[in-house]
Scaffold this active site. Structure first.
Site, short mmCIF file in Angstrom:
data_model
loop_
_atom_site.label_atom_id
_atom_site.label_comp_id
_atom_site.label_asym_id
_atom_site.label_seq_id
_atom_site.Cartn_x
_atom_site.Cartn_y
_atom_site.Cartn_z
N GLN A 158 -9.30 31.70 14.53
CA GLN A 158 -8.15 31.38 13.68
C GLN A 158 -7.78 32.58 12.80
O GLN A 158 -6.61 32.89 12.61
CB GLN A 158 -8.47 30.14 12.82
CG GLN A 158 -7.31 29.60 12.01
CD GLN A 158 -6.18 29.05 12.88
OE1 GLN A 158 -6.40 28.65 14.01
NE2 GLN A 158 -4.98 29.06 12.35
N VAL A 187 1.27 29.51 10.82
CA VAL A 187 -0.12 29.52 11.27
C VAL A 187 -0.99 29.10 10.08
O VAL A 187 -0.82 29.62 8.98
CB VAL A 187 -0.56 30.94 11.74
CG1 VAL A 187 -2.01 30.94 12.20
CG2 VAL A 187 0.36 31.45 12.84
N ALA A 188 -1.86 28.14 10.34
CA ALA A 188 -2.72 27.68 9.23
C ALA A 188 -3.72 28.77 8.86
O ALA A 188 -4.21 29.50 9.71
CB ALA A 188 -3.45 26.42 9.65
N SER A 193 -7.07 24.94 9.69
CA SER A 193 -6.37 24.63 10.93
C SER A 193 -6.99 23.44 11.65
O SER A 193 -8.21 23.35 11.79
CB SER A 193 -6.39 25.84 11.86
OG SER A 193 -5.96 25.44 13.15
N HIS A 195 -6.81 23.10 14.67
CA HIS A 195 -7.36 23.62 15.93
C HIS A 195 -8.88 23.83 15.81
O HIS A 195 -9.60 23.70 16.78
CB HIS A 195 -6.66 24.92 16.34
CG HIS A 195 -5.29 24.66 16.91
ND1 HIS A 195 -5.08 24.18 18.17
CD2 HIS A 195 -4.06 24.79 16.35
CE1 HIS A 195 -3.78 24.04 18.39
NE2 HIS A 195 -3.14 24.41 17.28
N ASP A 202 -1.91 22.61 21.56
CA ASP A 202 -0.51 23.04 21.69
C ASP A 202 -0.17 22.93 23.17
O ASP A 202 -0.86 23.52 24.02
CB ASP A 202 -0.34 24.50 21.23
CG ASP A 202 -0.56 24.65 19.72
OD1 ASP A 202 -0.45 23.63 19.01
OD2 ASP A 202 -0.84 25.77 19.28
N GLU A 250 6.82 21.85 14.62
CA GLU A 250 6.18 22.39 15.82
C GLU A 250 6.23 21.33 16.92
O GLU A 250 5.44 20.38 16.91
CB GLU A 250 4.72 22.77 15.54
CG GLU A 250 4.59 23.97 14.62
CD GLU A 250 3.18 24.55 14.57
OE1 GLU A 250 3.03 25.63 13.96
OE2 GLU A 250 2.24 23.94 15.11
N HIS A 253 2.71 20.98 18.99
CA HIS A 253 1.38 20.70 18.42
C HIS A 253 1.10 19.20 18.37
O HIS A 253 1.74 18.46 17.62
CB HIS A 253 1.31 21.31 17.01
CG HIS A 253 -0.03 21.18 16.36
ND1 HIS A 253 -0.88 22.25 16.17
CD2 HIS A 253 -0.68 20.10 15.83
CE1 HIS A 253 -1.98 21.83 15.55
NE2 HIS A 253 -1.87 20.52 15.34
#
Ligand SMILES: [Zn+2]
Length: 280
Positions: A158, A187-188, A193, A195, A202, A250, A253
């Site tokens: 990340q 972007v986190a 995040s 993710h 995504d 987004e 996502h």
């Protein structure tokens, strides 16, 4: 018995005397007597009817009051159970794993590492692998070609994505701070995040791989938006919700939250933050 007989006798005597008196009366007096008697009878009749009527209306009113009280009791019970449910939902410790909130103000707990499984060459939390696979398989059955372009990212990864994105803005001629500001909106920051939670993916169209606003127009994005809840996923960052989520729209996502909650969140038209009552 003896007494009753005496009372009856006295009453009969009284009536006879009255009748004799009335007989002796003049016609005018007789009429007055009759009118007075009739009025008395009418009075008794009306009085009893009114009494009966008012008794009925009192009964009716009592029933209404009872109904209102029951209604209020029910409302109070409903309010209390909703309050309890909300308390359980907003208490992070009570939340099931699939409702873990990660955003700018709710960083991932340090050292968090989900057990991973691989889906189409990408890693996700193993508990969502089957649902994700099924969603992609059904999209293909509908004639589409979705591709996972990003799934689990370690914090390290990340960091790299974040720094790369800052660099790409700098390369386009923006100042470092402007590049940082722009990056933090799309972007986190590392540690914030989804993710890194392993519950987010995504997904793009194989015909159009860009992560921009045009992705929303692809048939894949439209199918996913319509069907994702059946598999327990939500569109995590819908249009115009940056104030709540901290992230711009987004269309690619997707976040796993379980079928039941995915359906509720989508029906209510709220973000995960609003659903969990924790605004960004
Ligand atoms: Zn994403």
């Amino acid at each position: 018995m003896e007494q009753n007989r005496t009372i009856k006798g006295i009453f009969i005597k009284f009536c006879r005397r009255r009748i004799q008196k009335i007989r002796k009366m003049s016609r005018v007096k007789k009429v007055i007597y009759m009118v007075a008697g009739l009025s008395l009878l009418c009075g008794v009749f009306i009085g009893s009817a009114f009494g009966k009527h008012s008794a009925n209306s009192v009964k009716k009113e009592l029933k209404q009051v009872e109904g209102e009280l029951n209604k209020l009791k029910k409302e109070k019970e409903e309010q209390e159970s909703a309050k309890k449910e909300k308390e359980e939902r907003t208490n992070e410790a009570n939340r099931p794993w699939y409702l873990t909130l990660v955003n700018g103000s709710h960083p991932l707990s340090e050292g968090y590492e989900p057990k991973l499984a691989t889906v189409e060459g990408m890693q996700v939390d193993e508990r969502i692998a089957q649902s994700l696979q099924q969603m992609l398989a059904d999209a293909r059955k509908a004639g589409l070609s979705p591709v996972i372009c990003s799934a689990y990212r370690s914090e390290e990864k990340q960091k790299q994505v974040f720094n790369d994105t800052v660099s790409s803005w700098v390369n386009q001629g923006y100042s470092y701070w402007e590049s940082y500001r722009r990056t933090s909106q799309e972007v986190a920051l590392p540690g914030t995040s989804e993710h890194s939670l392993g519950l987010a993916v995504d997904i793009v169209s194989s015909q159009y791989g860009e992560l921009d606003e045009k992705q929303a127009d692809t048939a894949e994005a439209k199918w996913l938006q319509e069907n994702c809840t059946k598999y327990g996923f939500i569109l995590r960052y819908p249009p115009d919700t940056k104030d709540e989520t901290g992230i711009i729209y987004e269309s690619w996502h997707y976040r796993y939250v379980g079928v039941e909650d995915a359906k509720k969140i989508t029906e209510m038209g709220v973000t995960l933050e609003e659903y969990l009552d924790e605004s960004y």
